[in-house]
Design a protein around this motif. Structure first.
Motif, PDB file in Angstrom:
ATOM      1  N   ASN A  36      12.722  21.839  43.669  1.00  0.00           N
ATOM      2  CA  ASN A  36      12.999  21.417  45.043  1.00  0.00           C
ATOM      3  C   ASN A  36      14.458  21.015  45.242  1.00  0.00           C
ATOM      4  O   ASN A  36      14.763  20.223  46.129  1.00  0.00           O
ATOM      5  N   PHE A  37      15.354  21.565  44.435  1.00  0.00           N
ATOM      6  CA  PHE A  37      16.742  21.124  44.515  1.00  0.00           C
ATOM      7  C   PHE A  37      17.359  21.464  45.869  1.00  0.00           C
ATOM      8  O   PHE A  37      17.182  22.551  46.406  1.00  0.00           O
ATOM      9  N   ASN A  38      18.098  20.483  46.397  1.00  0.00           N
ATOM     10  CA  ASN A  38      18.773  20.632  47.685  1.00  0.00           C
ATOM     11  C   ASN A  38      20.271  20.764  47.423  1.00  0.00           C
ATOM     12  O   ASN A  38      20.882  19.890  46.799  1.00  0.00           O
ATOM     13  N   PHE A  39      20.884  21.853  47.903  1.00  0.00           N
ATOM     14  CA  PHE A  39      22.311  22.072  47.675  1.00  0.00           C
ATOM     15  C   PHE A  39      23.186  21.073  48.436  1.00  0.00           C
ATOM     16  O   PHE A  39      24.397  21.035  48.220  1.00  0.00           O
ATOM     17  N   ASN A  40      22.603  20.268  49.306  1.00  0.00           N
ATOM     18  CA  ASN A  40      23.359  19.200  49.965  1.00  0.00           C
ATOM     19  C   ASN A  40      23.530  17.980  49.063  1.00  0.00           C
ATOM     20  O   ASN A  40      24.236  17.034  49.430  1.00  0.00           O
ATOM     21  N   THR A  41      22.879  17.977  47.908  1.00  0.00           N
ATOM     22  CA  THR A  41      23.024  16.875  46.962  1.00  0.00           C
ATOM     23  C   THR A  41      24.491  16.708  46.567  1.00  0.00           C
ATOM     24  O   THR A  41      25.181  17.677  46.268  1.00  0.00           O
ATOM     25  N   LYS A  42      24.944  15.476  46.572  1.00  0.00           N
ATOM     26  CA  LYS A  42      26.348  15.183  46.265  1.00  0.00           C
ATOM     27  C   LYS A  42      26.547  14.963  44.767  1.00  0.00           C
ATOM     28  O   LYS A  42      25.765  14.248  44.130  1.00  0.00           O
ATOM     29  N   ILE A  43      27.596  15.545  44.225  1.00  0.00           N
ATOM     30  CA  ILE A  43      27.891  15.355  42.807  1.00  0.00           C
ATOM     31  C   ILE A  43      28.199  13.886  42.532  1.00  0.00           C
ATOM     32  O   ILE A  43      27.914  13.369  41.441  1.00  0.00           O
ATOM     33  N   GLU A  44      28.739  13.179  43.514  1.00  0.00           N
ATOM     34  CA  GLU A  44      29.048  11.750  43.345  1.00  0.00           C
ATOM     35  C   GLU A  44      27.783  10.917  43.188  1.00  0.00           C
ATOM     36  O   GLU A  44      27.829   9.804  42.647  1.00  0.00           O
ATOM     37  N   VAL A  45      26.654  11.432  43.674  1.00  0.00           N
ATOM     38  CA  VAL A  45      25.373  10.750  43.493  1.00  0.00           C
ATOM     39  C   VAL A  45      24.823  11.035  42.095  1.00  0.00           C
ATOM     40  O   VAL A  45      24.374  10.131  41.396  1.00  0.00           O
ATOM     41  N   LEU A  46      24.886  12.284  41.679  1.00  0.00           N
ATOM     42  CA  LEU A  46      24.356  12.669  40.368  1.00  0.00           C
ATOM     43  C   LEU A  46      25.176  12.079  39.229  1.00  0.00           C
ATOM     44  O   LEU A  46      24.624  11.622  38.216  1.00  0.00           O
ATOM     45  N   VAL A 117      22.903  20.005  31.668  1.00  0.00           N
ATOM     46  CA  VAL A 117      23.055  20.527  33.027  1.00  0.00           C
ATOM     47  C   VAL A 117      24.531  20.588  33.393  1.00  0.00           C
ATOM     48  O   VAL A 117      25.329  19.756  32.950  1.00  0.00           O
ATOM     49  N   SER A 118      24.916  21.604  34.162  1.00  0.00           N
ATOM     50  CA  SER A 118      26.293  21.758  34.630  1.00  0.00           C
ATOM     51  C   SER A 118      26.272  22.213  36.083  1.00  0.00           C
ATOM     52  O   SER A 118      25.260  22.748  36.566  1.00  0.00           O
ATOM     53  N   PHE A 119      27.405  22.025  36.769  1.00  0.00           N
ATOM     54  CA  PHE A 119      27.486  22.334  38.201  1.00  0.00           C
ATOM     55  C   PHE A 119      28.790  23.042  38.521  1.00  0.00           C
ATOM     56  O   PHE A 119      29.827  22.766  37.920  1.00  0.00           O
ATOM     57  N   ALA A 120      28.725  23.950  39.499  1.00  0.00           N
ATOM     58  CA  ALA A 120      29.932  24.540  40.075  1.00  0.00           C
ATOM     59  C   ALA A 120      29.993  24.132  41.536  1.00  0.00           C
ATOM     60  O   ALA A 120      28.990  24.204  42.258  1.00  0.00           O
ATOM     61  N   LEU A 121      31.183  23.678  41.969  1.00  0.00           N
ATOM     62  CA  LEU A 121      31.377  23.199  43.334  1.00  0.00           C
ATOM     63  C   LEU A 121      32.460  24.019  44.016  1.00  0.00           C
ATOM     64  O   LEU A 121      33.432  24.453  43.373  1.00  0.00           O
ATOM     65  N   ASP A 122      32.323  24.217  45.316  1.00  0.00           N
ATOM     66  CA  ASP A 122      33.307  25.003  46.057  1.00  0.00           C
ATOM     67  C   ASP A 122      34.490  24.136  46.499  1.00  0.00           C
ATOM     68  O   ASP A 122      34.603  22.960  46.117  1.00  0.00           O
ATOM     69  N   GLN A 123      35.353  24.712  47.343  1.00  0.00           N
ATOM     70  CA  GLN A 123      36.568  24.011  47.789  1.00  0.00           C
ATOM     71  C   GLN A 123      36.250  22.752  48.596  1.00  0.00           C
ATOM     72  O   GLN A 123      37.077  21.846  48.691  1.00  0.00           O
ATOM     73  N   ASN A 124      35.047  22.699  49.159  1.00  0.00           N
ATOM     74  CA  ASN A 124      34.635  21.540  49.956  1.00  0.00           C
ATOM     75  C   ASN A 124      33.799  20.541  49.159  1.00  0.00           C
ATOM     76  O   ASN A 124      33.143  19.676  49.735  1.00  0.00           O
ATOM     77  N   ASN A 125      33.817  20.699  47.840  1.00  0.00           N
ATOM     78  CA  ASN A 125      33.098  19.800  46.936  1.00  0.00           C
ATOM     79  C   ASN A 125      31.581  19.894  47.106  1.00  0.00           C
ATOM     80  O   ASN A 125      30.850  18.949  46.839  1.00  0.00           O
ATOM     81  N   GLN A 126      31.092  21.059  47.534  1.00  0.00           N
ATOM     82  CA  GLN A 126      29.667  21.293  47.701  1.00  0.00           C
ATOM     83  C   GLN A 126      29.127  22.087  46.504  1.00  0.00           C
ATOM     84  O   GLN A 126      29.723  23.090  46.090  1.00  0.00           O
ATOM     85  N   ILE A 127      28.020  21.643  45.956  1.00  0.00           N
ATOM     86  CA  ILE A 127      27.411  22.329  44.819  1.00  0.00           C
ATOM     87  C   ILE A 127      26.902  23.703  45.259  1.00  0.00           C
ATOM     88  O   ILE A 127      26.202  23.820  46.265  1.00  0.00           O
ATOM     89  N   TYR A 128      27.278  24.749  44.505  1.00  0.00           N
ATOM     90  CA  TYR A 128      26.723  26.068  44.811  1.00  0.00           C
ATOM     91  C   TYR A 128      26.059  26.730  43.610  1.00  0.00           C
ATOM     92  O   TYR A 128      25.399  27.760  43.755  1.00  0.00           O
ATOM     93  N   VAL A 129      26.221  26.157  42.423  1.00  0.00           N
ATOM     94  CA  VAL A 129      25.468  26.612  41.245  1.00  0.00           C
ATOM     95  C   VAL A 129      25.032  25.396  40.434  1.00  0.00           C
ATOM     96  O   VAL A 129      25.828  24.485  40.193  1.00  0.00           O
ATOM     97  N   VAL A 130      23.774  25.409  40.022  1.00  0.00           N
ATOM     98  CA  VAL A 130      23.260  24.448  39.046  1.00  0.00           C
ATOM     99  C   VAL A 130      22.828  25.249  37.828  1.00  0.00           C
ATOM    100  O   VAL A 130      22.112  26.248  37.954  1.00  0.00           O
ATOM    101  N   CYS A 131      23.269  24.838  36.651  1.00  0.00           N
ATOM    102  CA  CYS A 131      22.837  25.459  35.404  1.00  0.00           C
ATOM    103  C   CYS A 131      22.145  24.406  34.551  1.00  0.00           C
ATOM    104  O   CYS A 131      22.749  23.397  34.187  1.00  0.00           O
ATOM    105  N   ALA A 132      20.870  24.637  34.227  1.00  0.00           N
ATOM    106  CA  ALA A 132      20.120  23.734  33.354  1.00  0.00           C
ATOM    107  C   ALA A 132      19.792  24.475  32.069  1.00  0.00           C
ATOM    108  O   ALA A 132      19.289  25.605  32.103  1.00  0.00           O
ATOM    109  N   ALA A 133      20.094  23.867  30.933  1.00  0.00           N
ATOM    110  CA  ALA A 133      19.920  24.530  29.640  1.00  0.00           C
ATOM    111  C   ALA A 133      18.886  23.811  28.785  1.00  0.00           C
ATOM    112  O   ALA A 133      18.868  22.582  28.705  1.00  0.00           O
TER     113      ALA A 133
END
Length: 240
Positions: A36-46, A117-133
């Motif tokens: 149920n991951f939401n791409f609006n989730t902020k990296i500053e929260v995680l 887990v790792s994340f890729a964020l765009d120019q607006n600091n929005q998560i667009y990829v989540v990688c869970a290993a």
């Protein structure tokens, strides 16, 4: 009746808040729910700023312990348009986990757990990829997990991995996201790994047993073209 209406309104507000803002607890408090991951989730929260390791002056790094006491470390890597002139702007930001433990759970999909887990964020600091290993997975666990994904998302497409000959990529697509699962075979005869005995005493020991690793990717569909240059760390297995 009025009380029931108020309760319903309050629930609607809370549900809307989750939809708009995503996960509200850090990785130190609870794992990410990949289903149920939401791409609006902020990296500053995680990965909150309070975990910033001020001793590390070479990179922006974050360190914290999980609920079971397992150590976690994240490194922030900013990719600039021009490395010699950062003012020109950034291409993306990567948050990748550099320290993890097989005892730890930082992400889940139903009953399948992932310890990194790792994340890729765009120019607006929005998560667009989540990688869970998941670093140690049996062949049966791999097959069972792919079956669960098939139940959730339908029939997959299967591709040969791009960067190496030892993995396959299973892909599903929904309205707003692309789901990829890379099944990677690791030959135990050729590797020596760093096993964390405890937080203070890591040991280098030979790992002779062959195994599978699993890399689960959630990709914002409109950003799929931006994944082509992702290569660092666990992002390497996203390609086919």
């Amino acid at each position: 009746m009025i009380l029931q209406l108020r309760t319903l309104c309050l629930f609607s507000l809370l549900f809307s808040s989750v939809l708009c803002h995503g996960q509200t607890k850090s990785l130190a408090e609870e794992p990410i729910n990949l289903e149920n991951f939401n791409f609006n989730t902020k990296i500053e929260v995680l990965v909150p700023e309070k975990y910033r390791d001020e001793r590390d002056t070479d990179y922006e790094s974050y360190q914290f312990s999980s609920r079971n006491g397992s150590p976690n470390s994240f490194t922030k890597n900013t990719i600039f348009i021009d490395e010699n002139n950062p003012e020109k702007g950034i291409v993306r930001t990567e948050f990748y986990q550099t320290v993890s433990s097989n005892r730890n759970t930082v992400a889940v999909f139903k009953n399948q757990t992932f310890n990194r887990v790792s994340f890729a964020l765009d120019q607006n600091n929005q998560i667009y990829v989540v990688c869970a290993a998941a670093m140690i997975v049996t062949e049966k666990e791999q097959k069972d997990f792919i079956k669960k994904l098939k139940v959730n998302y339908g029939q997959y497409k299967k591709y040969k991995g791009k960067s190496a000959s030892n993995y396959f990529v299973y892909e599903w697509q929904t309205k707003d996201r692309i789901i990829r699962y890379s099944s990677v075979f690791v030959d135990g005869n050729d590797i020596i790994e760093k096993h964390l005995v405890d937080e203070e005493h890591p040991e280098m020991v030979p790992e002779k047993k062959s195994r599978f690793e699993g890399y689960f990717y959630l990709i914002k569909k409109q950003k799929i073209k931006d994944t082509k240059n992702l290569e660092m760390s666990d992002f390497d297995f996203i390609h086919y």
